[in-house]
Scaffold this active site. Structure first.
Site, PDB file in Angstrom:
ATOM      1  N   ASP A 213      17.470  14.199  -0.764  1.00 56.27           N
ATOM      2  CA  ASP A 213      16.667  13.898   0.616  1.00 56.27           C
ATOM      3  C   ASP A 213      15.281  14.891   0.360  1.00 56.27           C
ATOM      4  OD1 ASP A 213      16.208  13.644   3.321  1.00 56.27           O
ATOM      5  OD2 ASP A 213      17.144  15.761   3.919  1.00 56.27           O
ATOM      6  N   ASN A 454      22.865  21.308  -7.177  1.00 56.68           N
ATOM      7  CA  ASN A 454      23.007  21.401  -5.627  1.00 56.68           C
ATOM      8  C   ASN A 454      23.636  20.193  -5.039  1.00 56.68           C
ATOM      9  OD1 ASN A 454      21.668  22.469  -2.889  1.00 56.68           O
ATOM     10  ND2 ASN A 454      21.142  20.238  -2.865  1.00 56.68           N
ATOM     11  N   GLU A 455      24.746  20.535  -4.355  1.00 59.37           N
ATOM     12  CA  GLU A 455      25.672  19.421  -3.759  1.00 59.37           C
ATOM     13  C   GLU A 455      25.972  18.277  -4.608  1.00 59.37           C
ATOM     14  OE1 GLU A 455      23.345  18.034  -0.205  1.00 59.37           O
ATOM     15  OE2 GLU A 455      23.755  20.065   0.900  1.00 59.37           O
ATOM     16  N   ASN A 517      26.227  25.147   1.019  1.00 59.83           N
ATOM     17  CA  ASN A 517      25.507  24.777   2.296  1.00 59.83           C
ATOM     18  C   ASN A 517      26.464  24.468   3.307  1.00 59.83           C
ATOM     19  OD1 ASN A 517      23.415  25.015   0.258  1.00 59.83           O
ATOM     20  ND2 ASN A 517      23.286  22.873  -0.265  1.00 59.83           N
ATOM     21  N   TYR A 519      26.441  22.867   7.589  1.00 63.59           N
ATOM     22  CA  TYR A 519      25.661  22.461   8.739  1.00 63.59           C
ATOM     23  C   TYR A 519      26.384  22.103   9.874  1.00 63.59           C
ATOM     24  CZ  TYR A 519      21.659  21.712   5.502  1.00 63.59           C
ATOM     25  OH  TYR A 519      20.495  22.024   4.960  1.00 63.59           O
ATOM     26  N   TYR A 523      25.173  18.156  11.484  1.00 66.93           N
ATOM     27  CA  TYR A 523      25.672  17.277  10.864  1.00 66.93           C
ATOM     28  C   TYR A 523      27.046  16.903  11.094  1.00 66.93           C
ATOM     29  CZ  TYR A 523      21.647  16.550   7.916  1.00 66.93           C
ATOM     30  OH  TYR A 523      20.331  16.429   7.234  1.00 66.93           O
ATOM     31  N   GLU A 556      22.156  26.942   2.567  1.00 60.22           N
ATOM     32  CA  GLU A 556      21.417  26.159   3.517  1.00 60.22           C
ATOM     33  C   GLU A 556      22.394  26.179   4.848  1.00 60.22           C
ATOM     34  OE1 GLU A 556      20.610  22.147   2.296  1.00 60.22           O
ATOM     35  OE2 GLU A 556      20.091  22.860   0.249  1.00 60.22           O
ATOM     36  N   TRP A 601      17.651  26.509   5.873  1.00 61.06           N
ATOM     37  CA  TRP A 601      17.111  25.458   5.281  1.00 61.06           C
ATOM     38  C   TRP A 601      16.189  24.708   6.455  1.00 61.06           C
ATOM     39  CZ3 TRP A 601      16.198  23.589   0.624  1.00 61.06           C
ATOM     40  CH2 TRP A 601      15.844  22.386   0.372  1.00 61.06           C
ATOM     41  N   LYS A 621      13.718  20.351   8.997  1.00 61.78           N
ATOM     42  CA  LYS A 621      14.350  21.318   9.305  1.00 61.78           C
ATOM     43  C   LYS A 621      13.544  22.958   8.810  1.00 61.78           C
ATOM     44  CE  LYS A 621      18.841  19.461   8.527  1.00 61.78           C
ATOM     45  NZ  LYS A 621      18.490  18.015   8.266  1.00 61.78           N
TER      46      LYS A 621
END
Length: 646
Positions: A213, A454-455, A517, A519, A523, A556, A601, A621
């Site tokens: 992203d 990351n992720e 992370n 959200y 999300y 995040e 984030w 964000k």
């Protein structure tokens, strides 16, 4: 170092050794014809180019080639076949280096194919008899380099430096033409990757389609420099530090080219008086130690830097001298704590991006300084280089400001539902990038641990197909190898990877620090901050159950907010909602002693691909806008971080 294989185009392809030998003879003849003084030039054999940051010293000189270069897109990939590296670019326009090309030209915004760069330079006459290297700070993604029409080599993977020894290839007394092709194709088997639309069934389309992203900016993003050194010179350097009571201990290992042996010395300044230690270099390797009485330990509160110099030779005038700034500090994980100099730290700060209008991901020193000033203003003590290595200048400035840095590889959004050969190709690239990153940044006191990815996920985001059986196990084995490699490269720092919503625990649990992370409220359970907090508490309990007493950093969390949009009661996309959600997360996380860091984030809004989720092709964000104006969340965090401690 750059890959120096020579796949040279057409029937003129030669081996690397043949090319160097032939060109060395040609360069010597040309030098004799154009400048009689060149006949007396000491002969210097080419060798491996050093990747040390090019600091000047009494024995070293730097020429920055940054500026306006000639530039041409090559959508048909004709440049190499048509030998643009010999004939120069047929229809060039100007481009600044360093900079991304995407924001500059209307026909290049979404262009990710091959583009060509070209510039001319002269060698300084004072450099005769010296070794000359050509160093690139970063080229995204794959660069191929020619000097005066001769192929030097290539480097794949952005964000990290590569270099070539051009001694004898760069001409004295005449202009030298430097040509570089750069391409940034979005490919399935690269790191970072682009999903294959033939095998991934997207319910959300981006343009361009990536697995990450942020916008895939292209080009020569960091300075290109010439470095002149003596023939015998320091090639590599590793510094580790510790304490012996009130004294600091600085251990130094360094390499010298050519297998040189002889006397050397280490000199540390920055205290009351300089401290020296003799070293005997044997077969190109030197090992020494300096003890620093009443040492000033490096920390965010007192980011004191000493200057370390390595001097070759036993006389007053060194054969070579290389110097850099270092900080004396230790970092370790003990129980549920990350300890700096034996004391626990709590990380306040952000994930952020190298991103700004016009420059894209090109090095922008004014923006870098402004970002660090804003980090200080808001009360941050740390940041993560999400999701790739940041510039060397950023690392040096973080040393000066006292920021604690989580240094991350380019391994963003790795997918383990892809074919095994694709996964293995990514592993090879990521392992190489990890080695380059550790080699580049291991001497920075600001770097407190490495983030390997990351992720990473079993299957792509925004797809409806199920992850295949074995995807989690494939990732487990992938990261087992990568963690082992990281710990082999650097045993002085913790290692982690950053998961999304806690998983898979088999992957993230291999780390010394658990990074996640989360959200909720954005999300997940969108628009419901109270329910988001309840879900967060369940996540925290699961983290403790899976990973025991390991320290946890929430790397995040947050929400998009369009600057100037307000709502009461707060609602999604408003500045109030973003501030309220971040505050709710912060207060929840601070109730748990084993959570040792909270990074909302993100630091600032940044450019992304176009999609229905991204108004203005921006991830919003950021607690600052893309041009660094504070939103409500910034002032809220400043109050929280000032009153709650760090």
């Amino acid at each position: 170092m750059a890959d120096e294989r020579t796949p040279g185009p057409g029937p003129r392809a030669v081996t690397r050794r043949q090319a160097v030998g032939a060109l060395g003879l040609a360069a010597a003849a040309a030098g004799a014809a154009t400048d009689a003084a060149a006949q007396a030039r000491p002969r210097v054999q080419r060798g491996e180019a050093s990747l040390l940051y090019p600091h000047e010293s009494p024995t070293r000189a730097i020429r920055d080639l940054s500026g306006l270069w000639r530039f041409q897109l090559d959508p048909g990939d004709r440049g190499e076949a048509d030998r643009w590296f010999e004939t120069s670019l047929p229809k060039p326009r100007h481009i600044p280096v360093p900079c991304s090309w995407n924001d500059l030209f209307d026909d290049a915004r979404d262009y990710f194919g091959t583009a060509w760069y070209e510039t001319d330079f002269h060698l300084d006459p004072a450099w005769r008899g010296r070794r000359v290297c050509l160093r690139f700070g970063s080229a995204v993604y794959r660069a191929r380099v020619w000097l005066n029409g001769e192929y030097l080599g290539e480097h794949a993977g952005g964000h990290l430096p590569f270099a070539f020894d051009v001694t004898g290839l760069a001409r004295d007394g005449a202009a030298n033409r430097l040509t570089v092709s750069v391409e940034n194709r979005l490919a399935l088997d690269r790191v970072p990757a682009t999903p294959d639309p033939k095998t991934s069934h997207f319910y959300l389309q981006d343009y361009p389609q990536t697995a990450y992203d942020f916008f895939p900016y292209c080009g020569l993003h960091r300075p290109v420099v010439l470095v002149a050194t003596p023939d015998i010179a320091v090639q590599d350097l590793t510094v580790t530090t510790g304490f012996a009571g009130a004294a600091g201990v600085v251990d130094v290992t360094f390499a010298v080219n050519g297998g040189w042996s002889g006397p050397a010395s280490l000199v540390l300044s920055g205290g009351p008086t300089p401290i020296s230690a003799p070293v005997e270099v044997k077969a190109g390797r030197g090992v020494g130690q300096i003890r620093v009485p009443a040492v000033r330990a490096w920390s965010p509160e007192d980011p004191h830097l000493y200057r370390l110099s390595v001097r070759l030779g036993g006389g007053e005038a060194p054969i070579d001298e290389y110097g850099l700034k270092i900080g004396v500090r230790t970092v370790e994980v003990r129980g549920s704590e990350i300890r700096l100099n034996g004391k626990p730290v709590f990380l306040t700060g952000f994930g952020k991006h190298e991103d700004f209008p016009m420059h894209g991901k090109g090095l922008d020193l004014p923006v870098l300084v402004r970002d660090f000033e804003l980090l200080k203003w808001i009360g941050a003590n740390s940041f993560r280089t999400s999701h790739y290595p940041y510039s060397e200048e950023a690392m040096m400035l973080a040393d000066e400001y006292g920021f604690l840095v989580i240094a991350e590889t380019p391994g963003v959004s790795l997918v383990f539902s892809d074919p095994p050969d694709v996964i293995e190709a990514r592993y090879r690239q990521l392992e190489r990038a990890l080695g380059e990153l550790v080699r580049r940044d291991r001497n920075h006191p600001c770097v407190i641990f490495w983030s390997l990815a990351n992720e990473p996920i079993p299957k792509p985001f925004h797809t409806t197909d199920e992850a295949p059986v074995g995807a989690v196990e494939a990732g487990t084995q992938f990261f087992k190898r990568l963690f082992a490699r990281a710990r082999d490269l650097d045993h002085t720092r913790p290692v982690a990877l950053v998961s999304v919503q806690n998983g898979p625990p088999e992957w993230v649990g291999q780390g010394d620090v658990i990074c996640t992370n989360s959200y909720n409220g954005w999300y997940a359970v969108s628009g419901q901050i109270d329910e988001g907090v309840a879900t967060l508490e369940r996540e925290i309990a699961a983290l403790r159950a899976h990973h025991g007493d390991k320290p946890v950093v929430f790397t995040e969390f947050g929400a998009d907010a369009v600057a100037g949009v307000h709502a009461h009661p707060s609602e999604m996309w408003s500045e109030e909602y973003q501030a309220d959600l971040i505050e709710a997360y912060w207060k929840t996380l601070r109730r748990h002693a084993f959570i040792v860091g909270a990074h909302p984030w993100a630091f600032a809004d940044f450019k992304t691909a176009q999609s229905i989720m991204r108004v203005g092709s921006l991830n919003q964000k950021g607690v600052f806008t893309r041009d660094r104006r504070p939103k409500l969340a910034a002032t809220r965090l400043r109050a929280l971080w000032g009153s709650s401690g760090r």
